[in-house]
Scaffold this motif. Sequence first.
Motif, PDB file in Angstrom:
ATOM      1  N   THR A 191      -2.411   3.809  -3.932  1.00  0.00           N
ATOM      2  CA  THR A 191      -2.015   2.802  -4.913  1.00  0.00           C
ATOM      3  C   THR A 191      -1.761   1.501  -4.164  1.00  0.00           C
ATOM      4  O   THR A 191      -1.107   1.511  -3.116  1.00  0.00           O
ATOM      5  CB  THR A 191      -0.722   3.219  -5.644  1.00  0.00           C
ATOM      6  N   VAL A 192      -2.291   0.401  -4.669  1.00  0.00           N
ATOM      7  CA  VAL A 192      -2.022  -0.911  -4.083  1.00  0.00           C
ATOM      8  C   VAL A 192      -1.503  -1.827  -5.184  1.00  0.00           C
ATOM      9  O   VAL A 192      -2.141  -1.994  -6.220  1.00  0.00           O
ATOM     10  CB  VAL A 192      -3.285  -1.517  -3.428  1.00  0.00           C
ATOM     11  N   VAL A 199       0.839  -1.186   0.000  1.00  0.00           N
ATOM     12  CA  VAL A 199       0.000   0.000   0.000  1.00  0.00           C
ATOM     13  C   VAL A 199       0.884   1.249   0.000  1.00  0.00           C
ATOM     14  O   VAL A 199       1.791   1.374   0.830  1.00  0.00           O
ATOM     15  CB  VAL A 199      -0.925   0.009   1.237  1.00  0.00           C
ATOM     16  N   PHE A 200       0.584   2.164  -0.929  1.00  0.00           N
ATOM     17  CA  PHE A 200       1.281   3.433  -1.047  1.00  0.00           C
ATOM     18  C   PHE A 200       0.247   4.553  -1.077  1.00  0.00           C
ATOM     19  O   PHE A 200      -0.850   4.366  -1.589  1.00  0.00           O
ATOM     20  CB  PHE A 200       2.065   3.525  -2.363  1.00  0.00           C
ATOM     21  N   ILE A 201       0.605   5.707  -0.551  1.00  0.00           N
ATOM     22  CA  ILE A 201      -0.230   6.899  -0.719  1.00  0.00           C
ATOM     23  C   ILE A 201       0.606   7.933  -1.460  1.00  0.00           C
ATOM     24  O   ILE A 201       1.731   8.235  -1.052  1.00  0.00           O
ATOM     25  CB  ILE A 201      -0.734   7.467   0.619  1.00  0.00           C
ATOM     26  N   TYR A 202       0.055   8.434  -2.566  1.00  0.00           N
ATOM     27  CA  TYR A 202       0.697   9.511  -3.312  1.00  0.00           C
ATOM     28  C   TYR A 202       0.221  10.828  -2.719  1.00  0.00           C
ATOM     29  O   TYR A 202      -0.975  11.042  -2.525  1.00  0.00           O
ATOM     30  CB  TYR A 202       0.344   9.461  -4.807  1.00  0.00           C
ATOM     31  N   ASN A 203       1.165  11.733  -2.416  1.00  0.00           N
ATOM     32  CA  ASN A 203       0.852  13.022  -1.828  1.00  0.00           C
ATOM     33  C   ASN A 203       1.639  14.077  -2.590  1.00  0.00           C
ATOM     34  O   ASN A 203       2.867  14.091  -2.548  1.00  0.00           O
ATOM     35  CB  ASN A 203       1.240  12.999  -0.347  1.00  0.00           C
ATOM     36  N   SER A 204       0.946  14.958  -3.300  1.00  0.00           N
ATOM     37  CA  SER A 204       1.626  15.947  -4.141  1.00  0.00           C
ATOM     38  C   SER A 204       2.380  16.991  -3.322  1.00  0.00           C
ATOM     39  O   SER A 204       3.335  17.590  -3.812  1.00  0.00           O
ATOM     40  CB  SER A 204       0.619  16.645  -5.060  1.00  0.00           C
ATOM     41  N   VAL A 205       1.980  17.220  -2.077  1.00  0.00           N
ATOM     42  CA  VAL A 205       2.623  18.240  -1.256  1.00  0.00           C
ATOM     43  C   VAL A 205       3.921  17.721  -0.638  1.00  0.00           C
ATOM     44  O   VAL A 205       4.926  18.413  -0.631  1.00  0.00           O
ATOM     45  CB  VAL A 205       1.657  18.737  -0.154  1.00  0.00           C
ATOM     46  N   THR A 206       3.910  16.511  -0.138  1.00  0.00           N
ATOM     47  CA  THR A 206       5.086  15.991   0.574  1.00  0.00           C
ATOM     48  C   THR A 206       6.026  15.205  -0.325  1.00  0.00           C
ATOM     49  O   THR A 206       6.984  14.618   0.151  1.00  0.00           O
ATOM     50  CB  THR A 206       4.663  15.133   1.781  1.00  0.00           C
ATOM     51  N   GLY A 207       5.745  15.150  -1.602  1.00  0.00           N
ATOM     52  CA  GLY A 207       6.731  14.618  -2.528  1.00  0.00           C
ATOM     53  C   GLY A 207       6.572  13.185  -2.971  1.00  0.00           C
ATOM     54  O   GLY A 207       7.460  12.373  -2.761  1.00  0.00           O
ATOM     55  N   GLY A 208       5.489  12.856  -3.582  1.00  0.00           N
ATOM     56  CA  GLY A 208       5.380  11.576  -4.266  1.00  0.00           C
ATOM     57  C   GLY A 208       4.786  10.445  -3.453  1.00  0.00           C
ATOM     58  O   GLY A 208       4.006  10.647  -2.532  1.00  0.00           O
ATOM     59  N   TYR A 209       5.182   9.218  -3.832  1.00  0.00           N
ATOM     60  CA  TYR A 209       4.630   8.002  -3.230  1.00  0.00           C
ATOM     61  C   TYR A 209       5.264   7.726  -1.872  1.00  0.00           C
ATOM     62  O   TYR A 209       6.485   7.783  -1.734  1.00  0.00           O
ATOM     63  CB  TYR A 209       4.894   6.796  -4.134  1.00  0.00           C
ATOM     64  N   HIS A 210       4.438   7.389  -0.903  1.00  0.00           N
ATOM     65  CA  HIS A 210       4.926   6.997   0.415  1.00  0.00           C
ATOM     66  C   HIS A 210       4.432   5.589   0.719  1.00  0.00           C
ATOM     67  O   HIS A 210       3.219   5.351   0.759  1.00  0.00           O
ATOM     68  CB  HIS A 210       4.435   7.973   1.483  1.00  0.00           C
ATOM     69  N   TYR A 211       5.370   4.680   0.914  1.00  0.00           N
ATOM     70  CA  TYR A 211       5.026   3.302   1.274  1.00  0.00           C
ATOM     71  C   TYR A 211       4.428   3.294   2.671  1.00  0.00           C
ATOM     72  O   TYR A 211       4.923   3.972   3.570  1.00  0.00           O
ATOM     73  CB  TYR A 211       6.288   2.440   1.229  1.00  0.00           C
TER      74      TYR A 211
END
Length: 170
Positions: A148-149, A108-120
Amino acid sequence: MRKVRTFLVLTLTAALSLAVAPGNATASNATPTPKAKIWVEKNPPAPSALTRKRIPEGDVTPMASGGGCANTQGAGVCISWQKSNNRLAGDFYVNSFYGISSTGTARVFIYNSVTGGYHYKYTAVTDHTGHYPVAYDGTSGSGLGYTTVDFYNSSGSLIMSADSPYQYWP
């Protein structure tokens, strides 16, 4: 007699619509699930190239919008924004084992445009249908995000990737 028949048809239709069969990934029909087997990998790979969405251009709307769940084969992948905690909340459901291995895993990943991309966030064993844990990612300012999964079989080979809709926040 005709009014009674019409009333019975409408009543039965309403009752049947409440007894929705599982399959749609929404919080409104979530049921308690067995405790998911999850862990955090030390150095996980980046999300698969299949998941790289094109980020829409233009201004972010002044109010939070979007979010929700998207169904892809046997999975429902979801995202929301929690204003009170200023964070994204991403999770997923296994609705069926069509396209997903019952002996595999999901990253599982979360994409966050403010903190810079994909975070596992975590890896889970996909051994049951139903809801899997919610993962969070802090936000500031305005931006967009999505979950994203990546689903893998028991050999570790990528089976498919699934994304939530975009979530915008002000």
